[in-house]
Design a protein around this motif. Structure first.
Motif, PDB file in Angstrom:
ATOM      1  N   SER A 102      89.841  68.676 -12.523  1.00  0.00           N
ATOM      2  CA  SER A 102      90.671  68.132 -11.450  1.00  0.00           C
ATOM      3  C   SER A 102      91.565  69.243 -10.918  1.00  0.00           C
ATOM      4  N   MET A 103      92.172  69.005  -9.763  1.00  0.00           N
ATOM      5  CA  MET A 103      93.052  69.992  -9.157  1.00  0.00           C
ATOM      6  C   MET A 103      94.503  69.766  -9.582  1.00  0.00           C
ATOM      7  N   SER A 104      95.278  70.851  -9.607  1.00  0.00           N
ATOM      8  CA  SER A 104      96.674  70.784 -10.024  1.00  0.00           C
ATOM      9  C   SER A 104      97.476  71.857  -9.290  1.00  0.00           C
ATOM     10  N   ILE A 105      98.787  71.849  -9.495  1.00  0.00           N
ATOM     11  CA  ILE A 105      99.671  72.879  -8.957  1.00  0.00           C
ATOM     12  C   ILE A 105     100.452  73.478 -10.121  1.00  0.00           C
ATOM     13  N   GLN A 106     100.394  74.799 -10.252  1.00  0.00           N
ATOM     14  CA  GLN A 106     101.160  75.472 -11.304  1.00  0.00           C
ATOM     15  C   GLN A 106     102.221  76.373 -10.683  1.00  0.00           C
ATOM     16  N   TYR A 107     103.285  76.607 -11.451  1.00  0.00           N
ATOM     17  CA  TYR A 107     104.401  77.413 -10.944  1.00  0.00           C
ATOM     18  C   TYR A 107     105.148  78.027 -12.111  1.00  0.00           C
ATOM     19  N   ARG A 108     106.124  78.889 -11.810  1.00  0.00           N
ATOM     20  CA  ARG A 108     106.995  79.471 -12.830  1.00  0.00           C
ATOM     21  C   ARG A 108     108.257  78.631 -12.972  1.00  0.00           C
ATOM     22  N   GLU A 109     108.913  78.773 -14.088  1.00  0.00           N
ATOM     23  CA  GLU A 109     110.173  78.067 -14.261  1.00  0.00           C
ATOM     24  C   GLU A 109     111.227  78.532 -13.265  1.00  0.00           C
TER      25      GLU A 109
ATOM     26  N   GLY B  77     112.541  76.235  -5.870  1.00  0.00           N
ATOM     27  CA  GLY B  77     112.312  74.800  -5.848  1.00  0.00           C
ATOM     28  C   GLY B  77     111.799  74.217  -7.144  1.00  0.00           C
ATOM     29  N   ALA B  78     111.663  75.041  -8.199  1.00  0.00           N
ATOM     30  CA  ALA B  78     111.104  74.553  -9.464  1.00  0.00           C
ATOM     31  C   ALA B  78     111.953  73.438 -10.066  1.00  0.00           C
ATOM     32  N   GLY B  79     113.251  73.489  -9.828  1.00  0.00           N
ATOM     33  CA  GLY B  79     114.118  72.454 -10.369  1.00  0.00           C
ATOM     34  C   GLY B  79     114.020  71.135  -9.636  1.00  0.00           C
ATOM     35  N   ASP B  80     113.408  71.151  -8.462  1.00  0.00           N
ATOM     36  CA  ASP B  80     113.316  69.944  -7.631  1.00  0.00           C
ATOM     37  C   ASP B  80     111.945  69.289  -7.643  1.00  0.00           C
ATOM     38  N   ILE B  81     110.915  70.075  -7.905  1.00  0.00           N
ATOM     39  CA  ILE B  81     109.553  69.588  -7.690  1.00  0.00           C
ATOM     40  C   ILE B  81     109.137  68.551  -8.727  1.00  0.00           C
ATOM     41  N   SER B  82     108.353  67.584  -8.292  1.00  0.00           N
ATOM     42  CA  SER B  82     107.790  66.564  -9.170  1.00  0.00           C
ATOM     43  C   SER B  82     106.469  66.096  -8.580  1.00  0.00           C
ATOM     44  N   LYS B  83     105.809  65.230  -9.310  1.00  0.00           N
ATOM     45  CA  LYS B  83     104.550  64.668  -8.821  1.00  0.00           C
ATOM     46  C   LYS B  83     104.763  63.867  -7.539  1.00  0.00           C
TER      47      LYS B  83
ATOM     48  N   TYR C 254      92.578  74.704 -10.934  1.00  0.00           N
ATOM     49  CA  TYR C 254      92.084  73.624 -11.774  1.00  0.00           C
ATOM     50  C   TYR C 254      93.062  73.244 -12.889  1.00  0.00           C
ATOM     51  N   GLN C 255      93.066  71.960 -13.204  1.00  0.00           N
ATOM     52  CA  GLN C 255      93.894  71.452 -14.279  1.00  0.00           C
ATOM     53  C   GLN C 255      93.528  72.106 -15.610  1.00  0.00           C
ATOM     54  N   SER C 256      92.275  72.476 -15.794  1.00  0.00           N
ATOM     55  CA  SER C 256      91.876  73.129 -17.038  1.00  0.00           C
ATOM     56  C   SER C 256      92.616  74.446 -17.239  1.00  0.00           C
ATOM     57  N   ILE C 257      92.876  75.154 -16.147  1.00  0.00           N
ATOM     58  CA  ILE C 257      93.616  76.416 -16.238  1.00  0.00           C
ATOM     59  C   ILE C 257      95.099  76.137 -16.432  1.00  0.00           C
ATOM     60  N   SER C 258      95.638  75.220 -15.631  1.00  0.00           N
ATOM     61  CA  SER C 258      97.057  74.895 -15.730  1.00  0.00           C
ATOM     62  C   SER C 258      97.432  74.391 -17.115  1.00  0.00           C
ATOM     63  N   SER C 259      96.603  73.526 -17.677  1.00  0.00           N
ATOM     64  CA  SER C 259      96.953  72.860 -18.929  1.00  0.00           C
ATOM     65  C   SER C 259      96.859  73.769 -20.137  1.00  0.00           C
ATOM     66  N   THR C 260      96.243  74.929 -19.987  1.00  0.00           N
ATOM     67  CA  THR C 260      96.116  75.857 -21.110  1.00  0.00           C
ATOM     68  C   THR C 260      96.939  77.120 -20.906  1.00  0.00           C
ATOM     69  N   ALA C 261      97.770  77.153 -19.878  1.00  0.00           N
ATOM     70  CA  ALA C 261      98.636  78.294 -19.604  1.00  0.00           C
ATOM     71  C   ALA C 261     100.081  77.948 -19.957  1.00  0.00           C
ATOM     72  N   ASP C 262     100.871  78.969 -20.262  1.00  0.00           N
ATOM     73  CA  ASP C 262     102.247  78.768 -20.705  1.00  0.00           C
ATOM     74  C   ASP C 262     103.206  78.713 -19.511  1.00  0.00           C
ATOM     75  N   LYS C 263     102.897  77.783 -18.603  1.00  0.00           N
ATOM     76  CA  LYS C 263     103.739  77.592 -17.419  1.00  0.00           C
ATOM     77  C   LYS C 263     103.744  76.109 -17.053  1.00  0.00           C
ATOM     78  N   PRO C 264     104.796  75.658 -16.391  1.00  0.00           N
ATOM     79  CA  PRO C 264     104.825  74.257 -15.966  1.00  0.00           C
ATOM     80  C   PRO C 264     103.815  73.997 -14.855  1.00  0.00           C
ATOM     81  N   PHE C 265     103.374  72.758 -14.746  1.00  0.00           N
ATOM     82  CA  PHE C 265     102.439  72.406 -13.686  1.00  0.00           C
ATOM     83  C   PHE C 265     102.600  70.950 -13.299  1.00  0.00           C
ATOM     84  N   ILE C 266     102.051  70.607 -12.141  1.00  0.00           N
ATOM     85  CA  ILE C 266     102.094  69.249 -11.613  1.00  0.00           C
ATOM     86  C   ILE C 266     100.692  68.648 -11.703  1.00  0.00           C
ATOM     87  N   ASP C 267     100.601  67.494 -12.309  1.00  0.00           N
ATOM     88  CA  ASP C 267      99.360  66.740 -12.365  1.00  0.00           C
ATOM     89  C   ASP C 267      99.324  65.841 -11.131  1.00  0.00           C
TER      90      ASP C 267
END
Length: 378
Positions: A159-166, A170-176, A258-271
């Motif tokens: 599936s697709m996702s959005i990843q970012y740094r802490e 806008g990292a403090g504001d972003i949500s699903k 891809y969510q597969s990349i986001s979910s295995t990396a040490d960074k926050p992401f949006i599902d």
């Protein structure tokens, strides 16, 4: 590395994996609506006559003598093999490689590149591979068959996702529930891979397109928001595997991949919402996903639920080894590797019923032959 999702992410991943696994197990019994595949493909050169697929045991069906049969077996089961594959398959394929090499005594050589570009290595550059693995099975269905191959297997989803740094703006504001509002701010740079060479790229654009399309009478945002997303989007790399480094360096603030990349990396992401993340293999969602269309120099691509494919091309030099690799990812060990790397295995793997006779016995023994996989026409 350790996953660090927000609370929406962990709950969303659990729900989606359960839903997709349940669907994929019983897909053959569903009422199905076929999707259009990729159109506008390359005018591939070559005659595709560099040798047909050999069954895994290297046997023959025409009564040839034992010497010829032995030579066929030896050629089919070479001591080395080549794999062309999508960048998002690099983590599971890299993980599987050492144990596969030890078990079969074979040297595995892999080349990771966007799935479109990987396909073109065979259809346009005249190169040989024993396995082709793509993040969009339609590239095999529409561009490899029938000239460069006879069959394929669907073995995993994503599936697709959005990843970012802490510390991304806008990292403090972003949500699903508001990611499009944050990503359209003036100081934001969004990255995705090249749609012309990588399905992760055209799917990133599709994700943005689908947010402005109505689904059950509602939409996430309007046309002007979509245009603002596109204005903030750049294509800094050919494949999704390079995006993480550019995100880490600060060159990019957010990445679609891809969510597969986001979910295995040490960074926050949006599902993401299911109406935009291309994860739902149902007729209702497939009809919605098909509203998205991306034109590129290598073809026009239509939205569809994400499904990965593998094949042993007709140009394979060690087709028996290729069949072993496909078989491995239909096994418990292979499925565990896929799951560990954030992918959702198709269990059992699925091959098109209309090409069942061409599937090597080794693969057919662990596969289901179907005409459709949910809404996906095989």
């Amino acid at each position: 590395m350790t996953q660090r999702p927000n609370s929406d992410t962990s709950r969303g991943n659990s729900r989606r994996r359960t839903t997709r696994r349940a669907f994929l197990t019983g897909a053959g019994a569903a009422t199905l609506t076929a999707l259009a595949g990729c159109s506008g493909g390359e005018n591939d050169g070559g005659d595709g006559e560099s040798g047909g697929a050999t069954d895994t045991d290297g046997g023959t069906a025409d009564g040839t003598d034992s010497m010829t049969e032995s030579a066929t077996t030896e050629s089919s089961m070479g001591d080395s093999m080549t794999i062309f594959h999508a960048g998002s398959l690099a983590p599971p394929f890299s993980e599987a490689e050492p144990s596969f090499e030890d078990e079969y005594g074979v040297d595995v050589n892999r080349e990771a590149k966007g799935s479109v570009a990987s396909t073109q290595k065979i259809t346009q550059q005249g190169r040989s591979a024993d396995v082709l693995g793509t993040s969009d099975f339609r590239l095999i269905r529409d561009r490899i068959l029938p000239d460069f191959g006879d069959w394929y297997a669907i073995f995993t989803t994503n599936s697709m996702s959005i990843q970012y740094r802490e510390d991304s703006p806008g990292a403090g504001d972003i949500s699903k529930d508001n990611w499009w509002e944050v990503l359209t701010r003036d100081d934001i740079t969004i990255g995705h891979s090249d749609p012309a060479v990588d399905p992760g790229g055209y799917r990133a654009v599709m994700t943005q397109q689908l947010g402005k399309e109505e689904f059950n009478g509602e939409r996430l945002y309007d046309e002007s928001t979509y245009q603002a997303l596109r204005d903030n989007s750049v294509v800094p790399t050919g494949t999704e595997t390079n995006l993480e480094g550019q995100l880490e360096s600060g060159e990019l603030d957010y990445v679609f991949y891809y969510q597969s990349i986001s979910s295995t990396a040490d960074k926050p992401f949006i599902d993401l919402q299911p109406e935009v993340d291309l994860s739902q293999a149902t007729s209702e969602y497939a009809k919605h996903y098909a509203k998205a269309e991306v034109e590129t120099g290598s073809g026009t691509f239509t939205g569809a639920p994400i499904a990965y494919g593998m094949t042993v091309p007709n140009v394979a030099e060690a087709p028996g080894r290729g069949a072993q690799w496909v078989e491995y990812f239909a096994s418990d060990a292979g499925r565990t590797v896929l799951e560990d790397k954030g992918l959702v295995p198709v269990d059992p793997i699925v091959v098109p019923a209309n090409g069942e006779d061409a599937v090597p016995d080794r693969v057919m023994n662990v596969a289901n032959a179907q005409s459709n996989l949910g809404p996906l026409e095989l």
